[in-house]
Design an enzyme around this catalytic site. Sequence first.
Site, PDB file in Angstrom:
ATOM      1  N   ASP A   1      32.260   7.013  48.804  1.00 52.90           N
ATOM      2  CA  ASP A   1      32.562   6.802  47.396  1.00 52.90           C
ATOM      3  C   ASP A   1      31.312   6.539  46.567  1.00 52.90           C
ATOM      4  O   ASP A   1      30.408   5.829  47.014  1.00 52.90           O
ATOM      5  CB  ASP A   1      33.497   5.580  47.317  1.00 52.90           C
TER       6      ASP A   1
ATOM      7  N   GLU B   1      31.068  11.815  47.666  1.00 54.85           N
ATOM      8  CA  GLU B   1      31.499  11.942  46.273  1.00 54.85           C
ATOM      9  C   GLU B   1      30.286  11.889  45.359  1.00 54.85           C
ATOM     10  O   GLU B   1      29.581  10.894  45.315  1.00 54.85           O
ATOM     11  CB  GLU B   1      32.457  10.797  45.876  1.00 54.85           C
TER      12      GLU B   1
HETATM   13  C1  LIG Z   1      37.173   9.620  43.111  1.00 50.36           C
HETATM   14  C2  LIG Z   1      36.832   8.220  43.467  1.00 50.36           C
HETATM   15  O1  LIG Z   1      36.974   7.812  44.593  1.00 50.36           O
HETATM   16  N1  LIG Z   1      36.403   7.433  42.501  1.00 50.36           N
HETATM   17  C3  LIG Z   1      36.036   6.061  42.682  1.00 50.36           C
HETATM   18  C4  LIG Z   1      34.566   5.934  42.522  1.00 50.36           C
HETATM   19  O2  LIG Z   1      34.147   4.630  42.694  1.00 50.36           O
HETATM   20  C5  LIG Z   1      34.695   3.713  41.810  1.00 50.36           C
HETATM   21  C6  LIG Z   1      34.178   2.375  42.190  1.00 50.36           C
HETATM   22  O3  LIG Z   1      34.249   2.181  43.576  1.00 50.36           O
HETATM   23  C7  LIG Z   1      36.223   3.767  41.826  1.00 50.36           C
HETATM   24  O4  LIG Z   1      36.707   3.012  40.750  1.00 50.36           O
HETATM   25  C8  LIG Z   1      36.702   5.175  41.678  1.00 50.36           C
HETATM   26  O5  LIG Z   1      38.093   5.257  41.830  1.00 50.36           O
END
Ligand SMILES: CC(=O)N[C@H]1CO[C@H](CO)[C@@H](O)[C@@H]1O
Length: 599
Positions: free
Chosen positions: A237, A310
């Site tokens: 993430d 990500e």
């Molecule tokens: C797509 C995804 O997983 N988004 C996450 C990215 O990180 C932030 C903080 O950890 C999350 O709020 C999101 O949902």
Amino acid sequence: MQQIFTKLSVALCCVVVLAQPIWACDTTSSTTTTSMDWWQTAQFYQIYPRSFMDSDGDGIGDLNGITSKLEYLKDLGVTAAWLSPIFTSPMVDFGYDISDFFDIQPEYGTLDDFKALIKRANELDLKIILDFVPNHSSDENDWFVKSVNREKGYEDYYVWHDGKTNAETGEREPPSNWLQAFRGSAWEWNDVRQQYYLHQFAVQQADLNYRNPLVVEQMKRVLRYWLDLGVAGFRCDAVPVLFEIEPDENGQYADEEVSGLTNDTEARNYLKSDLIENLPETIDMAYQWRVVMDDYQRIHGGDTRVLLIETYAPPAYTMQFYGNRSVAGAHLPFNFNLITVLASDGFSASSIKTAVDNWLDNLPAGRTANWVIGNHDQRRAASRYGTANADAMNMLVMILPGASVTYQGEELGMTDGDISWEDTQDPAACNSNQDIYEQFTRDPSRTPFQWTSGTNAGFSTAAKTWLPLAADYETVNVETEAAAQRSHLSIYKALVALRKSSVTLQNGSTKYGIISDNVFVVKRYLSGSDSIIYVANLASKGVTVSLLDFDTTLPTHLTLLIRSLQSAKAEGSLFEVSGLSLAAGEALVLNSSSSSSSS
Ligand SMILES: CC(=O)N[C@H]1CO[C@H](CO)[C@@H](O)[C@@H]1O
Ligand SMILES: *[C@@H]1O[C@H](CO)[C@@H](O)[C@H](O)[C@H]1NC(C)=O
Ligand SMILES: *[C@@H]1O[C@H](CO)[C@@H](O)[C@H](O)[C@H]1NC(C)=O
Ligand SMILES: *[C@@H]1O[C@H](CO)[C@@H](O)[C@H](O)[C@H]1NC(C)=O
Ligand SMILES: *[C@@H]1O[C@H](CO)[C@@H](O)[C@H](O)[C@H]1NC(C)=O
Ligand SMILES: [Ca+2]
Ligand SMILES: [Ca+2]
């Protein structure tokens, strides 16, 4: 810049529409010499555990709920499911604020429930991937509590700073102007430690200090712990924000410049993010995690453990995650182009082409592409692209080369739920106000999964679910769509089945382009095998096209394999390529048998 280029290519398209399509692109197969590994052609499926299936009637999805529905995933043809965070958490950011990286959130179940989930998945030959949230922990995590108290070994677990003194007022100020993702300063004062700590997300999500080797080692322990419990890898993430710049020689952090993108001074994009995102050190950390995956497989055997990353970052940065000539990186940095480019340039064949170009033109040799159209941070794909285009987009991600990713409910054409301010749960929205929250809220794509047309869509027996259901659940659900002769679900399943059986889709070369104004075409081809052709009319009116404008080597006729819901054509029938009529939103997958192909 991109916008101008897109308009230009549309203009070219109109002028030379019957000539050699110079806007068509050809890429050669991106496979290595060895045969393909499981993840390269995988169908990944994202489960948002809180909203997938509730087994105990508290209105919240849980692990036993997921276990009870693994057969559904198997039936869909999914290869691997990745679960959004299931770890112990105060749920300020619904699991992305982890207070214990080594245990399960009680409302989702126990470690034994997790083991049972893995056992059932193994029986079904389904792989389970976990969300790894490396950037931050909850402020309730033991590590943070110890760091606040400067306990030995934990002093520098987080990014602490004294702050600055305002020269005029003499008052204490945060160390820099950096902004968090959910509005407001990225620095929070801690009274006990008498210092500020950094949080790129919510106040309760303290950034871990990756310049501390103890933190790096601790997070690798987290990875190995869950590998030991049988997971097939991780989806990592928010990776681009892992590292921030170091303080200067005076111990001060530099300020970010104003971006000019918005006048909302609380919004993250009010400032540039050059100092707190996309640093080179972050790429190297992904390479180190890859070593953890590879070592684990070498020691314990079994299939490749995957690393999915990500990143919402420019291609020059994102592509580095794949690794470089000497070092292996992530198996797949997620490709969000079909989300981001279509959001900025609008929904059209030319923006799809820009999105595909942008990935395939930058993809390093020998790496595997991947395609994502939604997740729990975006509005639902069917709402963004229009329900009429839901099948066209599901087809696209499965026909393009490489791995494809589905966010739960995309296979049904699920749309956004309508969430009132009173029902709003997402911190990104709660940190704003009643007038503007809809700009920020991520709740609409997190509504409960729609299993049936009955109470709570079969998701839960509770009187109230944690988020209300989307309004269309009585028609858009697994039960109804599975019973219907044709549905988004049946089309999705036909696509997955085709991907599994077609060597051309798994390993063929790719050519794609635009014909007419708004018709996107993809051809996958492999010597000695059938070619597969995807054609989608993304315009709001019907059109008749000649596919020879796209590729003069096509045979005179193609066989229809799969069609979108609005198509009235008959599967198995032959269609003339020189005069193919397409209704608005009609998308087709056709095949030319290798023997009838003229090339
Ligand atoms: C797509 C995804 O997983 N988004 C996450 C990215 O990180 C932030 C903080 O950890 C999350 O709020 C999101 O949902
Ligand atoms: C894919 O193609 C490569 C070379 O073109 C070949 O070596 C490999 O075996 C093929 N894999 C499959 C699964 O067909
Ligand atoms: C910011 O405000 C100024 C002055 O009102 C205006 O000219 C400008 O267009 C605004 N910028 C954005 C990005 O909204
Ligand atoms: C590849 O990455 C490693 C680790 O970050 C780095 O040390 C090396 O210089 C890079 N090599 C190339 C060729 O870029
Ligand atoms: C493609 O079409 C031919 C007939 O033209 C058929 O025999 C073949 O099975 C089809 N391939 C697929 C993948 O359906
Ligand atoms: Ca529950
Ligand atoms: Ca960070």
